[in-house]
Design an enzyme around this catalytic site. Structure first.
Site, mmCIF file in Angstrom:
data_model
loop_
_atom_site.group_PDB
_atom_site.id
_atom_site.type_symbol
_atom_site.label_atom_id
_atom_site.label_comp_id
_atom_site.label_asym_id
_atom_site.label_seq_id
_atom_site.Cartn_x
_atom_site.Cartn_y
_atom_site.Cartn_z
ATOM 1 N N SER A 151 0.835 -1.197 0.000
ATOM 2 C CA SER A 151 0.000 0.000 0.000
ATOM 3 C C SER A 151 0.868 1.244 0.000
ATOM 4 O O SER A 151 2.034 1.214 0.420
ATOM 5 C CB SER A 151 -0.883 0.004 1.259
ATOM 6 O OG SER A 151 -1.524 1.246 1.440
ATOM 7 N N TYR A 164 -2.922 -0.345 9.841
ATOM 8 C CA TYR A 164 -2.874 -0.792 8.451
ATOM 9 C C TYR A 164 -1.540 -0.396 7.818
ATOM 10 O O TYR A 164 -0.870 -1.226 7.191
ATOM 11 C CB TYR A 164 -4.035 -0.179 7.675
ATOM 12 C CG TYR A 164 -4.090 -0.585 6.223
ATOM 13 C CD1 TYR A 164 -4.659 -1.795 5.849
ATOM 14 C CD2 TYR A 164 -3.592 0.251 5.230
ATOM 15 C CE1 TYR A 164 -4.721 -2.169 4.509
ATOM 16 C CE2 TYR A 164 -3.654 -0.109 3.892
ATOM 17 C CZ TYR A 164 -4.217 -1.316 3.537
ATOM 18 O OH TYR A 164 -4.263 -1.683 2.223
#
Length: 259
Positions: A151, A164
């Site tokens: 990500s 995350y």
């Protein structure tokens, strides 16, 4: 050699076996489809049986060899059993794609221990455990490809990265450690780094037209990503064409990261 034979020799996955976690939706589903259509037998691992049936049904209808295994990758015992089931379908894998992820991102001062533990279990521990299960066998056979989906939050903090972002940053470090361990034996390990892609994992943002448009404006191509944008990059990293590419983060983000 004609061009078709050349390209087939360079990128074909004929005779290979791929395991794709999170392969029943979003980026994982697009990658599972790309690997299957490039010749690999594909085992899709995810939680929802209906989505798994749909994914595998689509692949088999296109003439691909495909199977599915259902598992909650946050459960270590179930993960280990699922890995054995995946290997039983077509044999030990040559390709492992870790696309499964969980996207719980409360503000940092509201981050609880259960959210932290669940996020790290699915996004980081599961790829580590699957690597430990399949990586040594790939190295022993002299060929393997491991691809992690990470990500932007692995590289920069925004939109409440929280646990995350930590999990994805750790996953990029894991890729480098795996590459260091196994690349001398023919196993490459790399990450694909998406920009913003409208998938079920990102429903919270994609459901907000203003935020979605703002993210698109940050790209160089003027749009947000689609799952299919990852097909070519995944086949490249899974194929013999990427033999000298390892420990790298390949940004598939429309220029988001450099704009």
């Amino acid at each position: 050699m004609d061009s078709r034979a050349y390209l087939s020799d360079l990128f074909s996955l004929d005779g290979m076996v791929a395991v794709v976690t999170g392969g029943s939706s979003g980026i994982g589903r697009a990658i599972a489809g790309a690997l299957g259509r490039a010749g690999a037998a594909v085992v899709v691992v995810a939680r929802g049986r209906e989505a798994l049936d749909g994914t595998v049904g689509e692949l088999t209808a296109d003439g691909c060899r495909a199977a599915w295994v259902t598992a909650d990758l946050g459960d270590r015992d179930r993960l280990r059993a699922a890995a054995d089931e995946a290997a039983a379908a077509f044999g030990e894998p040559d390709i492992l794609v870790n696309s499964a992820g969980i996207n719980l991102r409360p503000p940092m001062d509201e981050l609880s221990d259960p959210v932290w533990d669940t996020t790290l279990a699915v996004n980081l521990s599961a790829p580590y455990l699957l690597g430990q299960r399949f990586g040594p066998g790939m190295a022993e056979r002299g060929f393997g490809r491991i691809v992690h989906i990470t990500s932007q939050q692995a590289h920069r903090a925004f939109v409440q990265s929280g646990a995350y972002g930590v999990s994805k940053g750790g996953l990029e470090s894991l890729a480098r450690s795996q590459a260091e361990a196994w690349s001398p034996s023919g196993v490459t390990v790399n990450t694909l780094v998406p920009g913003f892609v409208a998938t079920p994992l990102n429903a919270r943002i994609s459901g907000d037209p203003g935020r979605s448009a703002a993210l698109a404006a940050r790209t160089m191509v003027g749009r947000n990503g689609l799952p299919g944008d990852f097909a070519g990059a995944a086949v490249f990293l899974a194929s013999r064409a990427s033999a000298y590419v390892t420990g790298q983060s390949l940004f598939v983000d429309g220029g988001f990261s450099v704009h």
